[in-house]
Design a protein around this motif. Structure first.
Motif, PDB file in Angstrom:
ATOM      1  N   LEU A 367       0.843  -1.188   0.000  1.00 46.33           N
ATOM      2  CA  LEU A 367       0.000   0.000   0.000  1.00 46.33           C
ATOM      3  C   LEU A 367       0.887   1.249   0.000  1.00 46.33           C
ATOM      4  O   LEU A 367       1.957   1.249   0.629  1.00 46.33           O
ATOM      5  N   PRO A 368       0.460   2.331  -0.657  1.00 41.94           N
ATOM      6  CA  PRO A 368       1.262   3.563  -0.714  1.00 41.94           C
ATOM      7  C   PRO A 368       1.091   4.405   0.549  1.00 41.94           C
ATOM      8  O   PRO A 368       0.546   5.514   0.512  1.00 41.94           O
ATOM      9  N   ILE A 369       1.565   3.884   1.664  1.00 46.14           N
ATOM     10  CA  ILE A 369       1.424   4.561   2.958  1.00 46.14           C
ATOM     11  C   ILE A 369       2.729   4.416   3.735  1.00 46.14           C
ATOM     12  O   ILE A 369       3.554   3.547   3.442  1.00 46.14           O
ATOM     13  N   GLU A 370       2.913   5.273   4.734  1.00 43.72           N
ATOM     14  CA  GLU A 370       3.979   5.087   5.693  1.00 43.72           C
ATOM     15  C   GLU A 370       3.456   5.426   7.083  1.00 43.72           C
ATOM     16  O   GLU A 370       2.552   6.255   7.231  1.00 43.72           O
ATOM     17  N   THR A 371       4.025   4.780   8.085  1.00 43.76           N
ATOM     18  CA  THR A 371       3.567   4.932   9.463  1.00 43.76           C
ATOM     19  C   THR A 371       4.692   5.505  10.305  1.00 43.76           C
ATOM     20  O   THR A 371       5.859   5.110  10.176  1.00 43.76           O
ATOM     21  N   ARG A 372       4.322   6.411  11.175  1.00 47.21           N
ATOM     22  CA  ARG A 372       5.249   6.987  12.147  1.00 47.21           C
ATOM     23  C   ARG A 372       4.733   6.622  13.539  1.00 47.21           C
ATOM     24  O   ARG A 372       3.661   7.079  13.955  1.00 47.21           O
ATOM     25  N   LEU A 373       5.468   5.792  14.254  1.00 52.17           N
ATOM     26  CA  LEU A 373       5.064   5.382  15.587  1.00 52.17           C
ATOM     27  C   LEU A 373       5.243   6.531  16.570  1.00 52.17           C
ATOM     28  O   LEU A 373       6.131   7.375  16.413  1.00 52.17           O
ATOM     29  N   ALA A 374       4.399   6.546  17.591  1.00 46.01           N
ATOM     30  CA  ALA A 374       4.422   7.619  18.584  1.00 46.01           C
ATOM     31  C   ALA A 374       4.330   7.027  19.982  1.00 46.01           C
ATOM     32  O   ALA A 374       4.016   5.846  20.162  1.00 46.01           O
ATOM     33  N   ARG A 375       4.617   7.864  20.971  1.00 45.87           N
ATOM     34  CA  ARG A 375       4.576   7.403  22.361  1.00 45.87           C
ATOM     35  C   ARG A 375       3.146   7.263  22.868  1.00 45.87           C
ATOM     36  O   ARG A 375       2.861   6.436  23.730  1.00 45.87           O
ATOM     37  N   ASN A 376       2.248   8.100  22.368  1.00 45.91           N
ATOM     38  CA  ASN A 376       0.870   8.091  22.855  1.00 45.91           C
ATOM     39  C   ASN A 376       0.027   7.072  22.100  1.00 45.91           C
ATOM     40  O   ASN A 376       0.183   6.888  20.888  1.00 45.91           O
ATOM     41  N   LYS A 377      -0.887   6.445  22.822  1.00 48.43           N
ATOM     42  CA  LYS A 377      -1.733   5.412  22.236  1.00 48.43           C
ATOM     43  C   LYS A 377      -3.129   5.963  21.955  1.00 48.43           C
ATOM     44  O   LYS A 377      -3.705   6.683  22.779  1.00 48.43           O
ATOM     45  N   THR A 378      -3.667   5.603  20.795  1.00 47.67           N
ATOM     46  CA  THR A 378      -5.062   5.909  20.459  1.00 47.67           C
ATOM     47  C   THR A 378      -5.919   4.720  20.847  1.00 47.67           C
ATOM     48  O   THR A 378      -5.669   3.592  20.419  1.00 47.67           O
ATOM     49  N   THR A 379      -6.924   4.954  21.702  1.00 48.41           N
ATOM     50  CA  THR A 379      -7.909   3.920  22.042  1.00 48.41           C
ATOM     51  C   THR A 379      -9.287   4.568  21.933  1.00 48.41           C
ATOM     52  O   THR A 379      -9.623   5.468  22.706  1.00 48.41           O
ATOM     53  N   VAL A 380     -10.061   4.121  20.983  1.00 48.91           N
ATOM     54  CA  VAL A 380     -11.355   4.754  20.744  1.00 48.91           C
ATOM     55  C   VAL A 380     -12.274   3.791  20.004  1.00 48.91           C
ATOM     56  O   VAL A 380     -11.815   2.934  19.245  1.00 48.91           O
ATOM     57  N   ARG A 381     -13.557   3.905  20.247  1.00 48.58           N
ATOM     58  CA  ARG A 381     -14.550   3.230  19.410  1.00 48.58           C
ATOM     59  C   ARG A 381     -14.885   4.137  18.239  1.00 48.58           C
ATOM     60  O   ARG A 381     -15.075   5.344  18.416  1.00 48.58           O
ATOM     61  N   SER A 382     -14.965   3.564  17.037  1.00 47.11           N
ATOM     62  CA  SER A 382     -15.115   4.375  15.827  1.00 47.11           C
ATOM     63  C   SER A 382     -16.235   3.833  14.952  1.00 47.11           C
ATOM     64  O   SER A 382     -16.640   2.669  15.064  1.00 47.11           O
ATOM     65  N   SER A 383     -16.701   4.688  14.052  1.00 46.96           N
ATOM     66  CA  SER A 383     -17.728   4.268  13.088  1.00 46.96           C
ATOM     67  C   SER A 383     -17.547   5.062  11.803  1.00 46.96           C
ATOM     68  O   SER A 383     -16.968   6.149  11.793  1.00 46.96           O
TER      69      SER A 383
END
Length: 504
Positions: A367-383
């Motif tokens: 896939l044409p993407i790149e990821t940058r890891l971070a110290r903070n975590k995302t935790t959420v319910r999404s729709s």
């Protein structure tokens, strides 16, 4: 702290994977059916499969499932401490649903013990002021004599809650009487009276052949056998840890039409994302750890990972990167979820060295993407919504990730979310941060119908709702346990313990 109201019951096991989590799930359902407001509780859980509460907090997956069996909303008091291993001897410590630190086990025991003890005590008594019954789950074995001076999840919790205990042994592994008797003998003398009975789990065969052993056990220990639970086949209730991967096959030979290969890397997490495929009549799921075993599946799933970089390196060492690329070029659909989505891109950057000492690794390039890891975590319910097969389909899920992903060139958005987007799609490769994406019945059906069309198969209608199916499975589990366990005697033993004033 509030006045105690709830009647507690603790389930401990002779070892890991004895069946504690599933028995707690059953008892939550049974007590609820019997009219008691019931909540699960596990003071400290070590697991990579997690569950997101309605307010976007992270708890152990087992407690989330137990909550669903009890028909109540999940709160972090039900699992106030979650430990998520991410490297050897190192783990992320999650307190009330939010990560606070990475620690080594020795540091946790020496420096964090008092804080953890306060957290779990306050959480338990908040629950005890709200519910009629609390079913408490232990961890591993209460007879770990090398750890018992500062343990926070077995008899120390029973003492804190003044809870009676039932001890579970797994007969399927053999030596159940030795493990039960040995565990009882290794308990501190003052803790043995808490054990009000034992349950033998995962029994196969003729119970009459077991009866002499049961009689001997009761006479020898003075503890009643409350039940012998037969092995239950094909139970589709979310599992918590990698020990449960044994329920899946690693064999490609199967008479079902659609071959789904799930990549099994060492730090695999939230692999329950693929459970909905179990109710599809033509889908066969298999787990793959080596490139030579992948061959040419119809679907390849890259599941979540607690350490994306280490698992990406694992893929390359096992030749899975080349095998996945070859299968994709031959028409296999590739679907990445969370860490698997990150791996699918061009590169993963780790400037803060969150996962390893490497600052950047090349991805699978799908896939044409790149990821940058971070110290903070995302935790959420999404729709959001997904455009697929000419339809706009609503989807819900939950996100648990550390880092952000961006497109490196024009790419098709996978999920639209009220002005925001999630995920990427390019040809037969898709990726998203949405855990639980395949729990959306209409989406799962459309996705599979595209696969069926590619294979020249007729489309199928939406299978039974997976969530309805889970409710039926909770009922089936409760009925199975009711038949095997003397529930009136269990109530009698609990009442006897509580009437005597517990052990305080």
């Amino acid at each position: 702290m509030v006045d105690k109201k709830a009647v507690p019951l603790m389930v401990q096991g002779t070892h890991s994977d004895a069946g504690k989590s599933i028995l707690v799930t059953a008892l939550c359902r049974i007590f609820t059916e019997d009219g008691y407001q019931t909540a699960p509780y596990k003071s400290q859980n070590m697991a990579l499969n997690s569950y997101i509460t309605v307010d976007g907090k992270e708890i152990g997956r087992a407690q989330g499932v137990q909550v669903e069996a009890a028909g109540i909303p999940a709160v972090t008091d039900m699992n106030p401490i979650l430990i998520k291993p991410n490297r050897d001897l190192d783990a992320q410590i999650v307190i009330h649903g939010k990560p606070v630190s990475n620690m080594k086990a020795s540091t946790y025991r020496s420096d964090f013990y008092e804080t953890a003890k306060r957290v779990i005590t306050e959480s338990y008594f908040r629950l005890a002021g709200t519910y009629d019954r609390i079913v408490i789950e232990g961890a591993g074995s209460p007879a770990e004599v090398n750890l018992n001076d500062r343990e926070l999840v077995n008899m120390s919790v029973a003492q804190m809650a003044d809870a009676p205990v039932i001890l579970v042994g797994d007969i399927d592994k053999g030596g159940v009487f030795a493990s039960l008797v040995g565990t009882l003998q290794l308990l501190a003398e003052e803790d043995r009276p808490r054990v009000i009975g034992v349950i033998i789990n995962k029994f196969r065969g003729d119970k009459t052949l077991l009866d002499p052993g049961l009689e001997w056990f009761e006479e020898y220990t003075g503890k009643p056998v409350l039940g012998v639970i037969p092995y239950i086949n094909d139970l589709h209730i979310d599992a918590e840890d990698s020990l449960s991967l044994n329920q899946y096959t690693r064999n490609q030979n199967n008479d079902k039409s659609i071959d789904i290969a799930v990549i099994e890397y060492p730090k695999i997490s939230n692999f329950t994302d693929i459970d909905p495929f179990l109710i599809e009549p033509d889908c066969h799921i298999r787990f793959v750890r080596d490139g030579e075993d992948l061959r040419q599946p119809d679907v390849i799933i890259l599941p979540g990972s607690k350490n994306t970089i280490e698992d990406l390196i694992f893929l390359k060492e096992r030749g899975l990167d080349q095998a996945i690329a070859a299968a994709q070029k031959q028409g296999a659909s590739v679907f990445g979820i969370c860490g698997g989505y990150q791996m699918s891109g061009m590169r993963v950057k780790d400037p803060h060295q969150v996962e390893t000492s490497l600052e950047e690794v090349q991805g699978l390039g799908l896939l044409p993407i790149e990821t940058r890891l971070a110290r903070n975590k995302t935790t959420v319910r999404s729709s959001g919504t997904v455009a697929m097969n000419g339809r706009i389909l609503p989807v819900t899920g939950y996100e648990i990730h550390m880092g952000t992903t961006i497109a490196t060139e024009d790419a098709e958005v996978f999920i639209s979310m009220d002005g925001q987007t999630d995920g990427t799609k390019k040809g037969n490769v898709m990726g998203t941060y949405f855990h639980g994406i395949f729990h959306n019945d209409e989406f799962r059906t459309e996705f599979l119908n595209l696969v069926r069309k590619k294979k020249g198969l007729a489309p199928l209608p939406v299978a039974a709702s997976f969530r309805e199916h889970q409710e039926q499975e909770f009922d089936r589990l409760a009925e199975h346990v009711r038949k095997a366990v003397d529930i009136p005697k269990l109530y009698e033993q609990i009442n006897k313990f509580m009437t005597a004033g517990g052990m305080r």
